[in-house]
Write a protein that holds these residues in place. Structure first.
Motif, PDB file in Angstrom:
ATOM      1  N   HIS A   1      51.876 -90.739  11.100  1.00  0.00           N
ATOM      2  CA  HIS A   1      52.846 -91.238  10.126  1.00  0.00           C
ATOM      3  C   HIS A   1      54.220 -90.860  10.622  1.00  0.00           C
ATOM      4  O   HIS A   1      54.663 -89.729  10.476  1.00  0.00           O
TER       5      HIS A   1
ATOM      6  N   SER B   1      57.460 -89.198   8.139  1.00  0.00           N
ATOM      7  CA  SER B   1      57.280 -87.798   7.762  1.00  0.00           C
ATOM      8  C   SER B   1      57.127 -86.928   8.995  1.00  0.00           C
ATOM      9  O   SER B   1      57.578 -85.770   9.021  1.00  0.00           O
TER      10      SER B   1
ATOM     11  N   ARG C   1      51.165 -85.822  12.891  1.00  0.00           N
ATOM     12  CA  ARG C   1      51.633 -87.098  12.360  1.00  0.00           C
ATOM     13  C   ARG C   1      52.207 -88.006  13.440  1.00  0.00           C
ATOM     14  O   ARG C   1      52.291 -89.206  13.252  1.00  0.00           O
TER      15      ARG C   1
ATOM     16  N   SER D   1      52.527 -79.854  11.861  1.00  0.00           N
ATOM     17  CA  SER D   1      52.469 -81.041  11.020  1.00  0.00           C
ATOM     18  C   SER D   1      53.079 -82.239  11.734  1.00  0.00           C
ATOM     19  O   SER D   1      52.576 -83.369  11.613  1.00  0.00           O
TER      20      SER D   1
ATOM     21  N   ALA E   1      60.517 -86.099  10.316  1.00  0.00           N
ATOM     22  CA  ALA E   1      61.171 -85.123   9.448  1.00  0.00           C
ATOM     23  C   ALA E   1      60.639 -83.717   9.716  1.00  0.00           C
ATOM     24  O   ALA E   1      61.409 -82.742   9.804  1.00  0.00           O
ATOM     25  N   PHE E   2      59.313 -83.592   9.864  1.00  0.00           N
ATOM     26  CA  PHE E   2      58.725 -82.295  10.185  1.00  0.00           C
ATOM     27  C   PHE E   2      59.202 -81.801  11.555  1.00  0.00           C
ATOM     28  O   PHE E   2      59.497 -80.616  11.733  1.00  0.00           O
TER      29      PHE E   2
END
Length: 318
Positions: free
Chosen positions: A8, A11, A248, A244, A14-15
Motif C-alpha cells: 500500500h 501509507s 507496505r 511497516s 508515510a511510514f
C-alpha cells in the motif's frame, strides 16, 4: 492475504518518511551523552533498554511470535537492533555524525554484493553503476587523497554498521503477514538489551549524568531527555515505522525513502552540534546518496510465496 495486496504505497511512504526522520536524530541526540563522558556502549544499551521497556506490553501480548519465529526474533535483536546501534554510536564517538551515517548507508551496496556473491543472483548494470558511485563518493567523503584525515577505527565501525544495516531490509521483507512487526521489534529490543547488557555492564553506567544538564543546540537539557528520545522516538517509533514501510512498499522503495535520514542527520548535526561538512565532503555525500539510491532500487525483490502458503501461515496467527 497475498503479497501484492499487502503493498500500500500511500501509507507505506508515510511510514518510510516517519522512520527516516526518527532514525535521523539518533546520532545527534546521542552526541551530548557521549560528550558528557558516557561510553558508547552505555548509550546504546540505554537506547535499546528504553525501547524494550516501552514495548514490554507488546511483547507480553504477542508472546507467541517468539515461539513461532525464534530465529527471526534472535536475528533482529542481534543485527538491526544491537549491531547497528552499537557500531554506529561507537563510530559517532570518533567521527562526525553525518560522515558516520553516510558510511552506514553503504548497506544497500553490501546487499547487492551479498546477492551476487552468496546467492549468485544476477545484478543489473544500474546496480554496478550504483556500487561504483557509492565507493567513489566514500573516497570523496573520507578525503582519502589527504591521507585519511578521519579516525580509521571510526570509519571501520561505521562500515560494520553498514553491514548490520543491510540485514534490516532483508529481515523486514522476510516477515510473513501473520507476524506483527511491532512484536518483532519488541522482542528484538529485549534480545539486544540482554546481549548488550553483557558487554555494557549497566551497573557501571554513570547514572548521575542523566540528571546533569547537557548542551543541545545552544540549550542545556537534563541528560535523561535525549536518552528518553533515543529509546522512544529513535528506536521504538523508528523501527516500527521502518518495518511497516517495508511491508507496505518493498525493501527497495522503503530503502530509497530512508535516504532522507541522511539529510535529517546532516541538518540536525549542523544546527544542533555545529558539525559542518567541507564542500568536497558535501559532493561525496551527494555521490554516495546517488549511488546507494541506485543500488537500493536495483536490488531484486524476493519472490512472493504462494497464496495458499500465506493462508496456511495466517491460520497460526495468535
Amino acid at each position: 492475504m497475498s503479497a501484492p495486496s499487502a503493498r500500500h504505497r500511500p501509507s507505506g511512504l508515510a511510514f518510510a518518511l516517519g522512520s527516516a526522520l526518527a532514525f535521523g536524530g539518533s546520532g545527534v541526540f546521542a552526541r551530548p551523552l557521549l560528550d558528557a563522558g558516557m561510553d558508547s556502549l552505555h548509550v546504546t544499551w540505554l537506547r535499546v533498554a528504553g525501547a524494550a521497556l516501552l514495548l514490554l506490553p507488546v511483547a507480553a501480548a504477542h508472546w507467541r511470535v517468539a515461539r513461532r519465529r525464534p530465529l527471526l526474533v534472535l536475528a533482529y535483536g542481534v543485527f538491526p537492533m544491537a549491531g547497528v546501534q552499537a557500531l554506529y554510536f561507537a563510530a559517532v564517538a570518533r567521527i562526525p555524525v553525518g560522515i558516520a551515517l553516510l558510511t552506514e548507508f553503504l548497506g544497500p551496496v553490501l546487499v547487492l554484493l551479498w546477492l551476487r556473491v552468496v546467492r549468485r543472483t544476477r545484478v543489473s548494470p544500474a546496480a554496478v553503476v550504483g556500487v561504483v558511485l557509492a565507493v567513489a563518493g566514500l573516497g570523496l567523503l573520507l578525503e582519502v587523497w589527504a591521507g585519511m584525515r578521519l579516525d580509521a577505527i571510526g570509519v571501520a565501525l561505521a562500515l560494520g554498521a553498514a553491514a548490520a544495516q543491510a540485514t534490516f531490509f532483508l529481515l523486514g521483507d522476510s516477515m510473513g503477514e501473520d507476524t506483527d512487526p511491532l512484536a518483532v521489534i519488541a522482542f528484538g529490543s529485549l534480545v539486544a538489551t540482554v546481549l548488550l547488557g553483557a558487554l555494557a555492564r549497566p551497573w557501571t553506567i554513570p547514572w548521575g549524568l542523566l540528571a546533569d544538564p547537557v548542551p543541545l543546540g545552544g540549550l542545556h537539557v537534563p541528560g535523561w531527555a535525549p536518552a528518553l528520545w533515543l529509546g522512544l522516538v529513535c528506536t521504538a517509533v523508528a523501527y516500527f515505522a521502518g518495518v511497516s514501510a517495508i511491508r507496505r512498499l518493498s525493501p527497495q522503495v522503503a530503502g530509497a525513502v530512508a535516504y532522507l535520514e541522511v539529510v535529517t542527520a546532516i541538518v540536525l548535526a549542523w544546527v544542533l552540534l555545529g558539525e559542518a561538512l567541507t564542500p568536497v565532503q558535501i559532493l561525496g555525500a551527494a555521490v554516495i546518496v546517488t549511488g546507494a539510491f541506485i543500488a537500493q532500487t536495483a536490488v531484486p525483490g524476493a519472490p512472493a510465496p504462494p497464496s495458499d502458503v500465506r493462508r496456511a501461515d495466517a491460520t497460526a496467527s495468535p
